[in-house]
Design a protein around this motif. Structure first.
Motif, PDB file in Angstrom:
ATOM      1  N   GLN A  51       0.840  -1.194   0.000  1.00 57.48           N
ATOM      2  CA  GLN A  51       0.000   0.000   0.000  1.00 57.48           C
ATOM      3  C   GLN A  51       0.879   1.248   0.000  1.00 57.48           C
ATOM      4  N   LEU A  52       0.752   2.037  -1.060  1.00 61.70           N
ATOM      5  CA  LEU A  52       1.497   3.288  -1.153  1.00 61.70           C
ATOM      6  C   LEU A  52       0.822   4.313  -0.239  1.00 61.70           C
ATOM      7  N   VAL A  53       1.611   4.989   0.561  1.00 57.49           N
ATOM      8  CA  VAL A  53       1.046   5.936   1.525  1.00 57.49           C
ATOM      9  C   VAL A  53       1.857   7.213   1.513  1.00 57.49           C
ATOM     10  N   ALA A  54       1.149   8.353   1.636  1.00 55.10           N
ATOM     11  CA  ALA A  54       1.856   9.633   1.831  1.00 55.10           C
ATOM     12  C   ALA A  54       1.451  10.148   3.218  1.00 55.10           C
ATOM     13  N   GLY A  55       0.601  11.173   3.291  1.00 54.76           N
ATOM     14  CA  GLY A  55       0.209  11.725   4.595  1.00 54.76           C
ATOM     15  C   GLY A  55      -0.845  10.906   5.311  1.00 54.76           C
ATOM     16  N   CYS A  56      -1.432   9.952   4.602  1.00 44.66           N
ATOM     17  CA  CYS A  56      -2.361   8.983   5.191  1.00 44.66           C
ATOM     18  C   CYS A  56      -3.709   9.586   5.596  1.00 44.66           C
ATOM     19  N   THR A  57      -4.058  10.760   5.084  1.00 46.39           N
ATOM     20  CA  THR A  57      -5.335  11.356   5.491  1.00 46.39           C
ATOM     21  C   THR A  57      -6.513  10.782   4.703  1.00 46.39           C
ATOM     22  N   ASP A  58      -6.245  10.071   3.618  1.00 52.18           N
ATOM     23  CA  ASP A  58      -7.280   9.240   2.979  1.00 52.18           C
ATOM     24  C   ASP A  58      -7.109   7.797   3.429  1.00 52.18           C
ATOM     25  N   VAL A  59      -5.896   7.271   3.306  1.00 52.61           N
ATOM     26  CA  VAL A  59      -5.645   5.856   3.619  1.00 52.61           C
ATOM     27  C   VAL A  59      -5.964   5.552   5.096  1.00 52.61           C
ATOM     28  N   GLY A 114      -1.525  15.643   5.172  1.00 52.33           N
ATOM     29  CA  GLY A 114      -1.898  15.256   3.801  1.00 52.33           C
ATOM     30  C   GLY A 114      -1.021  15.946   2.771  1.00 52.33           C
ATOM     31  N   THR A 115      -0.859  15.301   1.632  1.00 53.07           N
ATOM     32  CA  THR A 115       0.010  15.848   0.581  1.00 53.07           C
ATOM     33  C   THR A 115      -0.802  16.232  -0.653  1.00 53.07           C
ATOM     34  N   LEU A 116      -0.204  17.081  -1.475  1.00 52.83           N
ATOM     35  CA  LEU A 116      -0.876  17.457  -2.731  1.00 52.83           C
ATOM     36  C   LEU A 116      -0.962  16.225  -3.632  1.00 52.83           C
TER      37      LEU A 116
HETATM   38  C1  LIG Z   1     -11.143  15.382   8.008  1.00 49.63           C
HETATM   39  C2  LIG Z   1     -10.728  15.385   6.569  1.00 49.63           C
HETATM   40  C3  LIG Z   1     -11.069  16.462   5.782  1.00 49.63           C
HETATM   41  C4  LIG Z   1     -10.719  16.473   4.442  1.00 49.63           C
HETATM   42  N1  LIG Z   1     -11.072  17.558   3.698  1.00 49.63           N
HETATM   43  C5  LIG Z   1     -10.735  17.596   2.402  1.00 49.63           C
HETATM   44  C6  LIG Z   1     -11.095  18.738   1.612  1.00 49.63           C
HETATM   45  O1  LIG Z   1     -11.645  19.727   2.111  1.00 49.63           O
HETATM   46  N2  LIG Z   1     -10.791  18.693   0.286  1.00 49.63           N
HETATM   47  C7  LIG Z   1     -10.171  17.627  -0.282  1.00 49.63           C
HETATM   48  O2  LIG Z   1      -9.913  17.643  -1.478  1.00 49.63           O
HETATM   49  N3  LIG Z   1      -9.789  16.549   0.446  1.00 49.63           N
HETATM   50  C8  LIG Z   1     -10.062  16.508   1.761  1.00 49.63           C
HETATM   51  N4  LIG Z   1      -9.693  15.423   2.518  1.00 49.63           N
HETATM   52  C9  LIG Z   1      -9.017  14.281   1.874  1.00 49.63           C
HETATM   53  C10 LIG Z   1      -7.473  14.198   2.046  1.00 49.63           C
HETATM   54  O3  LIG Z   1      -7.012  14.999   3.090  1.00 49.63           O
HETATM   55  C11 LIG Z   1      -6.747  14.602   0.780  1.00 49.63           C
HETATM   56  O4  LIG Z   1      -7.186  13.810  -0.292  1.00 49.63           O
HETATM   57  C12 LIG Z   1      -5.210  14.522   0.908  1.00 49.63           C
HETATM   58  O5  LIG Z   1      -4.624  15.365  -0.039  1.00 49.63           O
HETATM   59  C13 LIG Z   1      -4.677  13.110   0.722  1.00 49.63           C
HETATM   60  O6  LIG Z   1      -3.267  13.158   0.785  1.00 49.63           O
HETATM   61  P1  LIG Z   1      -2.442  12.112   1.650  1.00 49.63           P
HETATM   62  O7  LIG Z   1      -1.021  12.460   1.490  1.00 49.63           O
HETATM   63  O8  LIG Z   1      -2.960  12.061   3.028  1.00 49.63           O
HETATM   64  O9  LIG Z   1      -2.788  10.762   0.870  1.00 49.63           O
HETATM   65  P2  LIG Z   1      -2.806   9.273   1.400  1.00 49.63           P
HETATM   66  O10 LIG Z   1      -3.985   9.068   2.264  1.00 49.63           O
HETATM   67  O11 LIG Z   1      -1.492   8.885   1.959  1.00 49.63           O
HETATM   68  O12 LIG Z   1      -3.002   8.520  -0.004  1.00 49.63           O
HETATM   69  C14 LIG Z   1      -4.181   8.708  -0.759  1.00 49.63           C
HETATM   70  C15 LIG Z   1      -4.087   7.864  -2.047  1.00 49.63           C
HETATM   71  O13 LIG Z   1      -3.083   8.416  -2.891  1.00 49.63           O
HETATM   72  C16 LIG Z   1      -2.076   7.425  -3.174  1.00 49.63           C
HETATM   73  N5  LIG Z   1      -0.822   8.150  -3.224  1.00 49.63           N
HETATM   74  C17 LIG Z   1      -0.311   8.985  -2.288  1.00 49.63           C
HETATM   75  N6  LIG Z   1       0.829   9.532  -2.737  1.00 49.63           N
HETATM   76  C18 LIG Z   1       1.051   9.009  -3.968  1.00 49.63           C
HETATM   77  C19 LIG Z   1       2.072   9.187  -4.948  1.00 49.63           C
HETATM   78  N7  LIG Z   1       3.095  10.021  -4.766  1.00 49.63           N
HETATM   79  N8  LIG Z   1       1.962   8.500  -6.109  1.00 49.63           N
HETATM   80  C20 LIG Z   1       0.930   7.663  -6.337  1.00 49.63           C
HETATM   81  N9  LIG Z   1      -0.068   7.454  -5.451  1.00 49.63           N
HETATM   82  C21 LIG Z   1       0.000   8.125  -4.286  1.00 49.63           C
HETATM   83  C22 LIG Z   1      -2.186   6.425  -2.052  1.00 49.63           C
HETATM   84  O14 LIG Z   1      -1.697   5.173  -2.471  1.00 49.63           O
HETATM   85  C23 LIG Z   1      -3.682   6.418  -1.802  1.00 49.63           C
HETATM   86  O15 LIG Z   1      -4.301   5.606  -2.762  1.00 49.63           O
HETATM   87  C24 LIG Z   1     -10.004  15.386   3.872  1.00 49.63           C
HETATM   88  C25 LIG Z   1      -9.632  14.313   4.681  1.00 49.63           C
HETATM   89  C26 LIG Z   1      -9.979  14.310   6.015  1.00 49.63           C
HETATM   90  C27 LIG Z   1      -9.565  13.159   6.868  1.00 49.63           C
END
Ligand SMILES: Cc1cc2nc3c(=O)[nH]c(=O)nc-3n(C[C@H](O)[C@H](O)[C@H](O)COP(=O)(O)OP(=O)(O)OC[C@H]3O[C@@H](n4cnc5c(N)ncnc54)[C@H](O)[C@@H]3O)c2cc1C
Ligand code: FES
Ligand code: FES
Length: 520
Positions: A241-249, A320-322
């Motif tokens: 499982q690929l993970v970045a900031g984990c705010t979706d995962v 979370g990451t872009l």
């Molecule tokens: C309370 C809450 C509020 C939120 N509000 C919003 C909001 O207002 N607007 C909004 O758009 N989103 C929102 N989100 C969603 C989330 O925060 C974003 O989508 C965030 O940008 C996900 O980034 P992450 O680094 O946490 O991804 P992760 O959870 O780590 O990963 C998400 C997915 O992307 C994949 N991934 C990550 N990095 C890479 C990479 N470099 N290459 C390929 N695949 C990759 C992972 O495998 C996974 O499938 C919210 C989430 C929460 C928990």
């Protein structure tokens, strides 16, 4: 102080992090165990609360400290409040962690004589910022983040109410009400100061790095620091499982109870976190946090501030990451409509090669994309446009990002529309529109762009663009909004853009309220 924990028999690298100035070691932690679980259940830090388990309430907020070294600059301590409930425990390897208990016990926080509590705590007490107290540890940790990142740097300049609100946007309180808590935020820096010894923490983090394991053992949580190594691991372990900031995962773990035997963390690769401007374009590494990415975007487009502040709450943006937002590809994600309107390209990397494509072409269907099993998103690049704060004179370029949701803060969009229009000699020379919440993927509004390009900038042209938006999209009805309301919004937001181009910003605010009230 070294804790030896043996919660399962899984092979796992040892996690080392700094707490109260001491290296803490955790053994045999499964790759999908959350930081909150480890803090509460293994380390018995029950001050950190679990409210929602999905990043919404902020009760689980803790502070992370990271040694960040920019090329040619002295290392800095970066302090960020994050939600521990959706963060994986292994991700804090090599970092400093503060829970609410640590504010009074960390030897690296020097408090004024006669003030055993940190100003973040003392201000909450003085302003009566707590009733049942369940949310309080989370608020205190967000206040600690605010204190360290703003109050300590502002040299006497008072913190505004808006700054306090934005810093606390990820924390919910159900019984005190926010007024006293916001008062506490503004009162903190009038109390005798508490000083964090950043130099000592940086030194200890440097020592801690020596404990981090780079062994070739096949650990089930890998966080390589080198891009080539990451790409090789991606190719060798496509099932990880690929993970970045984990705010979706993180929510897949806490809410869907999904388990991951192997995790590949992209956030330790410096190249993937880099943000730079070159050749008239902004390049944002996929693993740059949303906080850093929006700060870079706001440096070029200050008009985006309110939109950025409405993306989740601060602790989510700090983790979370872009790239995570873009790769996750939610149709109601907020970054993608903006990036489409800025004509962004995504760069995908693998051991085989690198390729680049327009962001909107990444998606093939609902949460599906063109990335191969061995590829990952490396960065997002976009040309920098010379936008102006308001449309004035004959030639102008305006960028507006509209997010309509049921709540102003920390809520997901019903519709997100981002419009960029350039006008030269009264004619539309460029039109770029990204839309979210209106199709199965984030989309470019090509029909509306066509309706605008080359036309005189007037009410009739805008009406044609609004009709084109409604013709292109047939949004579905769901818990956030009905399809009919979403279609109505598309036209309303286009009209709002027109009004703003005519200098009628105050009408825009009213329009938003009217459309929200019309929602069935
Ligand atoms: C309370 C809450 C509020 C939120 N509000 C919003 C909001 O207002 N607007 C909004 O758009 N989103 C929102 N989100 C969603 C989330 O925060 C974003 O989508 C965030 O940008 C996900 O980034 P992450 O680094 O946490 O991804 P992760 O959870 O780590 O990963 C998400 C997915 O992307 C994949 N991934 C990550 N990095 C890479 C990479 N470099 N290459 C390929 N695949 C990759 C992972 O495998 C996974 O499938 C919210 C989430 C929460 C928990
Ligand atoms: S428990 Fe609610 S945000 Fe973590
Ligand atoms: S004090 Fe009770 S929820 Fe905030």
């Amino acid at each position: 102080m070294v804790f030896a924990l043996h919660s399962t028999s899984m092979t796992s690298r040892t996690i080392h992090f700094l707490r109260r100035g001491q290296a803490t070691a955790l053994h045999d932690i499964p790759p999908d165990r959350t930081l909150l679980e480890v803090l509460r259940e293994d380390l018995h830090c029950s001050g950190t609360k679990e409210g929602c388990g999905e990043g919404d309430c902020g009760a689980c907020t803790v502070m992370l400290g990271e040694r960040v070294a920019e090329p040619g600059q002295a290392p800095q301590l970066r302090l960020r409040a994050i939600n521990s409930c959706i963060r994986l425990a292994h991700s804090v390897d090599g970092l400093a962690v503060w829970t609410v208990e640590d504010l009074a016990h960390d030897p690296h926080i020097a408090r004024a004589a006669g003030h055993p509590q940190h100003p973040a705590q003392e201000a909450m007490v003085q302003c009566h910022g707590s009733q049942c107290g369940f949310c309080t540890p989370g608020f205190v940790m967000s206040l600690f983040g605010l204190y360290e990142n703003h109050c300590q740097q502002r040299q006497g300049q008072a913190l505004s109410r808006t700054q306090a609100q934005e810093a606390l946007s990820g924390n919910l309180c159900r019984c005190t009400g926010y007024r006293p808590i916001l008062d506490a935020a503004q009162q903190m820096d009038q109390l005798p100061a508490a000083t964090l010894d950043r130099a000592a923490i940086l030194q200890k983090l440097e020592q801690l790095a020596l404990l981090q394991s780079h062994s070739a053992i096949d650990f089930n949580y890998k966080a390589p620091t080198d891009l080539q190594e990451l790409l090789q691991l991606r190719a060798a372990h496509p099932q990880a499982q690929l993970v970045a900031g984990c705010t979706d995962v993180g929510l897949w773990v806490t809410k869907q109870h999904r388990r991951f035997a192997q995790v590949l963390d992209v956030t330790r690769v410096a190249q993937l976190r880099r943000i730079d401007t070159q050749g008239g374009a902004l390049h944002i590494g996929a693993a740059a946090t949303l906080s850093d990415a929006f700060a870079a975007l706001e440096r070029h487009y200050p008009e985006l501030h309110r939109f950025a502040a409405r993306f989740a709450g601060l602790p989510v943006r700090n983790s979370g990451t872009l790239g995570g937002n873009v790769a996750n590809g939610s149709p109601i994600g907020d970054a993608m409509p903006l990036l489409i309107a800025l004509n962004a390209q995504v760069v995908l990397a693998s051991v085989r090669s690198e390729r680049s494509l327009p962001l909107e072409n990444l998606y093939t269907g609902y949460r599906q994309n063109v990335m191969a099993a061995d590829e990952l998103l490396a960065r997002i690049s976009m040309p920098l446009h010379a936008t102006q704060p308001t449309a004035s004179g004959k030639d102008w370029q305006l960028l507006r990002a509209y997010k309509v949701s049921k709540r102003q803060d920390d809520d997901i969009s019903a519709v997100c529309l981002v419009v960029r229009v350039a006008v030269q000699n009264g004619l539309v020379s460029e039109a770029a529109i990204g839309a979210g919440g209106v199709a199965a993927t984030p989309v470019r509004a090509t029909l509306a762009e066509d309706a605008l390009r080359g036309q005189p900038w007037n009410a009739a042209t805008v009406q044609a663009a609004a009709a084109a938006l409604q013709a292109q999209f047939k949004p579905i009805s769901d818990m956030r909004a009905s399809g009919a309301y979403r279609r109505q919004l598309l036209a309303s937001l286009m009209t709002r853009f027109w009004n703003e181009s005519q200098g009628q910003g105050h009408i825009a605010t009213t329009l938003e309220h009217i459309t929200l009230e019309m929602q069935p």
